[in-house]
Design a protein around this motif. Structure first.
Motif, mmCIF file in Angstrom:
data_model
loop_
_atom_site.group_PDB
_atom_site.id
_atom_site.type_symbol
_atom_site.label_atom_id
_atom_site.label_comp_id
_atom_site.label_asym_id
_atom_site.label_seq_id
_atom_site.Cartn_x
_atom_site.Cartn_y
_atom_site.Cartn_z
ATOM 1 N N GLY A 168 0.779 -1.240 0.000
ATOM 2 C CA GLY A 168 0.000 0.000 0.000
ATOM 3 C C GLY A 168 0.801 1.275 0.000
ATOM 4 O O GLY A 168 0.222 2.382 -0.033
ATOM 5 N N HIS A 169 2.147 1.158 -0.002
ATOM 6 C CA HIS A 169 2.947 2.388 0.037
ATOM 7 C C HIS A 169 4.389 2.059 -0.359
ATOM 8 O O HIS A 169 5.138 1.450 0.400
ATOM 9 C CB HIS A 169 2.918 2.994 1.450
ATOM 10 C CG HIS A 169 3.658 4.287 1.567
ATOM 11 N ND1 HIS A 169 3.078 5.501 1.269
ATOM 12 C CD2 HIS A 169 4.929 4.576 1.923
ATOM 13 C CE1 HIS A 169 3.954 6.466 1.447
ATOM 14 N NE2 HIS A 169 5.100 5.927 1.845
ATOM 15 N N VAL A 170 4.775 2.493 -1.561
ATOM 16 C CA VAL A 170 6.129 2.189 -2.036
ATOM 17 C C VAL A 170 6.563 3.279 -3.015
ATOM 18 O O VAL A 170 5.755 3.817 -3.760
ATOM 19 C CB VAL A 170 6.187 0.767 -2.670
ATOM 20 C CG1 VAL A 170 5.250 0.649 -3.875
ATOM 21 C CG2 VAL A 170 7.602 0.360 -3.026
ATOM 22 N N HIS A 171 7.868 3.618 -2.957
ATOM 23 C CA HIS A 171 8.419 4.706 -3.780
ATOM 24 C C HIS A 171 9.284 4.118 -4.887
ATOM 25 O O HIS A 171 10.415 3.699 -4.631
ATOM 26 C CB HIS A 171 9.283 5.629 -2.922
ATOM 27 C CG HIS A 171 8.535 6.363 -1.846
ATOM 28 N ND1 HIS A 171 8.120 7.668 -1.983
ATOM 29 C CD2 HIS A 171 8.125 5.973 -0.610
ATOM 30 C CE1 HIS A 171 7.496 8.061 -0.870
ATOM 31 N NE2 HIS A 171 7.481 7.044 -0.016
ATOM 32 N N TYR A 172 8.785 4.165 -6.112
ATOM 33 C CA TYR A 172 9.562 3.555 -7.204
ATOM 34 C C TYR A 172 10.921 4.228 -7.422
ATOM 35 O O TYR A 172 11.920 3.533 -7.627
ATOM 36 C CB TYR A 172 8.693 3.488 -8.473
ATOM 37 C CG TYR A 172 9.247 4.123 -9.708
ATOM 38 C CD1 TYR A 172 10.291 3.505 -10.419
ATOM 39 C CD2 TYR A 172 8.732 5.307 -10.197
ATOM 40 C CE1 TYR A 172 10.802 4.092 -11.572
ATOM 41 C CE2 TYR A 172 9.229 5.891 -11.335
ATOM 42 C CZ TYR A 172 10.268 5.290 -12.018
ATOM 43 O OH TYR A 172 10.758 5.868 -13.135
ATOM 44 N N THR A 208 -0.669 10.413 0.865
ATOM 45 C CA THR A 208 0.458 11.236 1.300
ATOM 46 C C THR A 208 0.984 10.659 2.611
ATOM 47 O O THR A 208 0.511 9.622 3.078
ATOM 48 C CB THR A 208 0.035 12.716 1.459
ATOM 49 O OG1 THR A 208 1.194 13.516 1.738
ATOM 50 C CG2 THR A 208 -0.983 12.906 2.574
ATOM 51 N N HIS A 209 2.001 11.308 3.158
ATOM 52 C CA HIS A 209 2.562 10.903 4.449
ATOM 53 C C HIS A 209 1.939 11.752 5.554
ATOM 54 O O HIS A 209 1.660 12.929 5.344
ATOM 55 C CB HIS A 209 4.074 11.113 4.461
ATOM 56 C CG HIS A 209 4.811 10.340 3.416
ATOM 57 N ND1 HIS A 209 4.959 10.794 2.118
ATOM 58 C CD2 HIS A 209 5.441 9.142 3.462
ATOM 59 C CE1 HIS A 209 5.660 9.905 1.420
ATOM 60 N NE2 HIS A 209 5.959 8.886 2.202
ATOM 61 N N LEU A 210 1.778 11.158 6.732
ATOM 62 C CA LEU A 210 1.154 11.883 7.843
ATOM 63 C C LEU A 210 1.804 11.491 9.173
ATOM 64 O O LEU A 210 1.882 10.301 9.500
ATOM 65 C CB LEU A 210 -0.347 11.547 7.880
ATOM 66 C CG LEU A 210 -1.142 11.994 9.122
ATOM 67 C CD1 LEU A 210 -1.146 13.512 9.250
ATOM 68 C CD2 LEU A 210 -2.577 11.466 9.055
ATOM 69 N N ALA A 245 0.198 7.351 4.996
ATOM 70 C CA ALA A 245 1.279 6.480 5.429
ATOM 71 C C ALA A 245 1.814 6.929 6.781
ATOM 72 O O ALA A 245 1.906 8.130 7.046
ATOM 73 C CB ALA A 245 2.402 6.486 4.399
ATOM 74 N N HIS A 246 2.126 5.965 7.613
ATOM 75 C CA HIS A 246 2.797 6.101 8.918
ATOM 76 C C HIS A 246 1.824 6.385 10.065
ATOM 77 O O HIS A 246 1.602 5.527 10.901
ATOM 78 C CB HIS A 246 3.942 7.132 8.864
ATOM 79 C CG HIS A 246 4.940 6.809 7.799
ATOM 80 N ND1 HIS A 246 5.804 5.743 7.917
ATOM 81 C CD2 HIS A 246 5.156 7.337 6.575
ATOM 82 C CE1 HIS A 246 6.525 5.657 6.809
ATOM 83 N NE2 HIS A 246 6.155 6.602 5.986
ATOM 84 N N CYS A 247 1.279 7.592 10.167
ATOM 85 C CA CYS A 247 0.265 7.892 11.197
ATOM 86 C C CYS A 247 0.722 7.458 12.592
ATOM 87 O O CYS A 247 0.006 6.738 13.300
ATOM 88 C CB CYS A 247 -1.060 7.189 10.864
ATOM 89 S SG CYS A 247 -1.728 7.601 9.261
ATOM 90 N N THR A 269 5.498 -1.417 2.209
ATOM 91 C CA THR A 269 6.929 -1.698 2.370
ATOM 92 C C THR A 269 7.681 -0.389 2.569
ATOM 93 O O THR A 269 8.704 -0.354 3.232
ATOM 94 C CB THR A 269 7.504 -2.419 1.140
ATOM 95 O OG1 THR A 269 7.358 -1.575 -0.006
ATOM 96 C CG2 THR A 269 6.828 -3.762 0.918
ATOM 97 N N ASP A 270 7.173 0.694 1.937
ATOM 98 C CA ASP A 270 7.838 1.998 1.967
ATOM 99 C C ASP A 270 9.296 1.915 1.551
ATOM 100 O O ASP A 270 10.143 2.596 2.125
ATOM 101 C CB ASP A 270 7.699 2.677 3.345
ATOM 102 C CG ASP A 270 7.984 4.176 3.277
ATOM 103 O OD1 ASP A 270 7.973 4.737 2.162
ATOM 104 O OD2 ASP A 270 8.238 4.777 4.342
ATOM 105 N N VAL A 271 9.593 1.048 0.584
ATOM 106 C CA VAL A 271 10.931 1.117 -0.015
ATOM 107 C C VAL A 271 11.133 2.540 -0.512
ATOM 108 O O VAL A 271 10.245 3.126 -1.120
ATOM 109 C CB VAL A 271 11.036 0.120 -1.201
ATOM 110 C CG1 VAL A 271 12.260 0.416 -2.075
ATOM 111 C CG2 VAL A 271 11.063 -1.315 -0.678
HETATM 112 ZN ZN LIG Z 1 6.900 6.903 2.042
#
Ligand SMILES: [Zn+2]
Length: 425
Positions: A64-68, A219-221, A256-258, A307-309
């Motif tokens: 649900g959250h990954v940075h290519y 987005t990130h929070l 993401a994160h929270c 994964t938030d790679v």
């Molecule tokens: Zn991220």
């Protein structure tokens, strides 16, 4: 038609309730020509195309959250969030103005996803429209499902990464024209990177666009305390409020994160129907803290695993689920392995509006992953233990999206491939 004999473990279609899992030690699995599962039942002696035993079929994983554009900087250890962005991330993402680089990394990224057993991902591109287009093209070729957008960064960003919100909006509109709904696998999303690199007007434009076009937003929070303090200083109010005022907190938005939210904020988050992307490995690597799992579970907030790679160090959703268990336990909340599997598959699919995938069940699309477990493992608990928690597990043997093989470990090895992205030959 394709037919298999295999062991099957799948979450229930509706969640980790009283019947959280279905385990079929010897199953007959049939996929029709449209890539849909038409039979998942105990094996009764039929001829099959292939016997996959002792492998275990699971639903494909949802990241649900990954940075290519961070694919090549996994393991870049450079401190907590804001320092890590400056020292590791922004220099690498600046390279994605180069289309050749963007396309090469996109190919590597897709191979990493498919070989990890991921079949659906929510993907942040760099701020460049061409890089977002490159990864959409690569995801299409690779046969994966994804939601993708360029990151919006209209304030307090390095010059090479700064782009006006107006230009980001135009880019999203063009990308949506080209890709949104493509092959029922690809969607375009609205992704302001985070409040720190956004103006108030830019966030509002992003919120308006997501609602106008019906696009998912993410987005990130509240990831890191220094980040939260910076947002409070810049915007004069708390982090969640900034996104609420921009119209970004709704039932098609993923945060993401929270980690650093108050109970009252969690209540508002739940009431809006927003989704948490839980990224525990990234949270550990950047020293961000523990997400309060109990606050999320007690409010029935939809959860997907990220994964938030590259702040996360693995493309493999099961590795991150293992971290989620550790994270929760450290925070005084014990998660069951069945809940973890649910989060990594069906929960993620449902949270992103994909109710046609996420379990191994008749009527759903055949998004599947075939995993190996030690020979003595012969029940659901054992499969969960060795799939979710054994950090030295081999890569999945095979991954399918809608019945099409998108990763075959044995064929890859036979061609001399070592890393998943090695070209054949
Ligand atoms: Zn991220």
């Amino acid at each position: 038609m394709q037919s298999f004999r295999a062991r099957v473990l799948t979450p229930d279609l509706d969640g980790p309730g009283s019947h959280p899992l279905r385990w079929i030690p010897d199953a007959h699995v049939v996929i029709d020509d449209a890539g849909r599962l038409v039979e998942v039942a105990p094996y009764t002696g039929q001829p099959v195309d292939e016997d996959l035993r002792p492998g275990v079929l699971l639903p494909g994983f949802v990241d649900g959250h990954v940075h290519y554009p961070q694919t090549r900087i996994v393991g870049s250890a450079s401190g907590p969030l804001l320092e890590w962005l400056q020292r590791s991330t922004f220099p690498e993402e600046s390279r994605f103005s180069d289309d050749t680089h963007a396309r090469e990394v996109a190919r590597i990224f897709c191979a990493a996803l498919a070989s990890a057993g991921t079949t659906l991902a929510f993907v942040y591109a760099s701020r460049h429209e061409t890089a977002a287009d490159a990864v959409l093209d690569a995801l299409d070729q690779a046969g994966l499902r994804a939601l993708v957008g360029p990151v919006w960064m209209d304030a307090r960003s390095p010059d090479a990464l700064t782009i006006s919100a107006e230009r980001s909006e135009e880019a999203v509109r063009r990308l949506a024209d080209r890709w949104h709904g493509h092959d029922d696998r690809l969607q375009v999303a609205v992704i302001p990177r985070f409040a720190v690199t956004s103006s108030e007007a830019g966030l509002r434009r992003a919120g308006d666009l997501s609602r106008e076009l019906g696009l998912w937003a993410t987005t990130h929070l509240a990831e890191n305390t220094a980040e939260c303090d910076t947002v409070a200083e810049l915007f004069g109010r708390r982090y969640l409020q900034v996104y609420e005022d921009a119209g970004l907190v709704h039932d098609r938005s993923v945060f993401a994160h929270c980690i650093h939210l108050t109970d009252a904020e969690w209540d508002r988050f739940a009431a809006a129907g927003a989704v948490v992307a839980h990224c525990p490995d990234s949270n550990a690597f950047l020293g961000s803290g523990n997400m309060p799992t109990g606050a999320v579970v007690s409010r029935d907030i939809p959860v997907i695993i990220g994964t938030d790679v590259a702040a996360g160090r693995s493309f493999r959703v099961p590795r991150i689920l293992s971290s989620a268990y550790d994270n929760a336990l450290a925070a005084g909340h014990e998660l069951t392995p069945a809940t973890l599997l649910w989060w990594g598959t069906r929960s993620g699919a449902l949270a992103l509006g994909h109710d046609h995938i996420g379990a191994v069940a008749p009527g759903l699309d055949a998004d599947l992953v075939l995993v190996d477990v030690p020979p003595w493992v012969d029940d659901a608990d054992g499969v969960l233990a060795w799939t979710l928690f054994y950090a030295d597990a081999p890569l999945p043997r095979r991954t399918w999206v809608r019945g099409r093989v998108i990763w075959d470990r044995d064929a890859h090895a036979a061609r001399g491939g070592v890393f998943p992205w090695d070209l054949p030959g």
